[in-house]
Motif scaffolding. Sequence first.
Motif, short mmCIF file in Angstrom:
data_model
loop_
_atom_site.label_atom_id
_atom_site.label_comp_id
_atom_site.label_asym_id
_atom_site.label_seq_id
_atom_site.Cartn_x
_atom_site.Cartn_y
_atom_site.Cartn_z
N SER A 149 -1.12 -2.16 3.36
CA SER A 149 -1.23 -3.47 4.00
C SER A 149 -2.51 -4.18 3.59
O SER A 149 -2.52 -5.39 3.33
CB SER A 149 -1.20 -3.32 5.53
N ALA A 150 -3.61 -3.43 3.52
CA ALA A 150 -4.89 -4.04 3.14
C ALA A 150 -4.83 -4.59 1.72
O ALA A 150 -5.37 -5.66 1.42
CB ALA A 150 -6.01 -3.01 3.26
N MET A 151 -4.15 -3.86 0.82
CA MET A 151 -4.01 -4.33 -0.57
C MET A 151 -3.10 -5.55 -0.64
O MET A 151 -3.36 -6.49 -1.40
CB MET A 151 -3.47 -3.20 -1.44
N LEU A 152 -2.02 -5.54 0.14
CA LEU A 152 -1.11 -6.68 0.15
C LEU A 152 -1.79 -7.93 0.70
O LEU A 152 -1.52 -9.05 0.25
CB LEU A 152 0.14 -6.35 0.97
N ASP A 153 -2.67 -7.76 1.68
CA ASP A 153 -3.40 -8.89 2.25
C ASP A 153 -4.20 -9.63 1.19
O ASP A 153 -4.27 -10.87 1.18
CB ASP A 153 -4.34 -8.42 3.36
N GLN A 198 4.26 -6.17 9.18
CA GLN A 198 4.08 -7.46 9.82
C GLN A 198 2.99 -7.40 10.90
O GLN A 198 2.21 -8.34 11.06
CB GLN A 198 5.39 -7.93 10.44
N GLU A 199 2.95 -6.29 11.64
CA GLU A 199 2.00 -6.17 12.74
C GLU A 199 0.60 -5.79 12.29
O GLU A 199 -0.36 -5.92 13.06
CB GLU A 199 2.52 -5.14 13.76
N HIS A 200 0.45 -5.30 11.07
CA HIS A 200 -0.85 -4.80 10.62
C HIS A 200 -1.34 -5.51 9.36
O HIS A 200 -2.16 -4.96 8.62
CB HIS A 200 -0.78 -3.29 10.37
N SER A 201 -0.85 -6.72 9.13
CA SER A 201 -1.31 -7.48 7.97
C SER A 201 -1.24 -8.96 8.30
O SER A 201 -0.71 -9.36 9.34
CB SER A 201 -0.46 -7.17 6.74
N SER A 202 -1.77 -9.77 7.39
CA SER A 202 -1.73 -11.22 7.56
C SER A 202 -0.60 -11.85 6.75
O SER A 202 -0.58 -13.05 6.54
CB SER A 202 -3.07 -11.83 7.12
N LEU A 203 0.34 -11.03 6.31
CA LEU A 203 1.46 -11.53 5.49
C LEU A 203 2.33 -12.49 6.30
O LEU A 203 2.51 -12.31 7.51
CB LEU A 203 2.30 -10.35 4.99
#
Length: 288
Positions: A149-153, A198-203
């Motif tokens: 998630s951090a990388m996707l953000d 969805q709950e742990h990223s800003s995507l």
Amino acid sequence: MKRKKGGEGGASWMDTYGDMVTLLLCFFVLLYSMSTLDQQKWQQVVQSFNPDAIEEMMQASGNNGPNANTDKPGGSPAAQATTQEQVDAMLEQLYEQLTSYTQAQGTEENISVTKGDGYVFLSFNEAVFFDGDSYILRQDGQEVLNEVSAMLDKAAGGIDEIKVLGHTAQSNPQMPNNPSLDRFLASNRATVVLVYLQEHSSLDPARLISVGYGQWRPVASNDSPEGLAKNRRVELIVTGLDVENAMGDSIAHYYTKRDGGPAKEDASALEDAPTSTASEADSSAKPS
């Protein structure tokens, strides 16, 4: 008789003044109530007289609706604010970060990362997220998703869409899986991963999609435990924006197709690409 000074006219003057203030108060209350008129009810009243009135007003003002700047074709902020070079650089950086992460963790056997033209493809074997016949996300799986998630953000500004694909395997070659159990297990696994992202990223949630394929897209033979582990998997396809294509934004593409517009000419079918022949697909009664 001499008339008294001061008279009795004072009381009448104050009554008149009080009435005027009361009327002014009523007037301003009326103005306030009109200014807070429910927009939807107002539109319904206007449309009862002229069904085309609202649409004509929207067109005249250059507005297509409440979310016209973000939800309609060509209105994506990402597509307007990002160049194709920036999108490509974000995907390249995402690929390098994911590759470095899997190498550092020694998880190449359970997590594979590949990159193609405009997309990054991740595949997670069953050991990463779920136990057999379960769609409850394991604690170590949550830790992996926190890193992902951090990388996707960091690449969010260049991401067009993220598809989460759920797959099952089959242990009985004589009988196909029960369709309800098979499809639900695959779909639930994909959805659980998507919800966590969805709950742990800003995507943008509008760019997250989950799909359950069940047993029908194996990547290995089901004759061995290793093959079963590869087929019981969850995959992520991270697609970058195609800034130079008017239909290169999946949200814009959706609204265009919904309104009867042309289909995306260069639509990619990455998730539909065959990974094995029909003869390689085994069958069983119970999904796993």
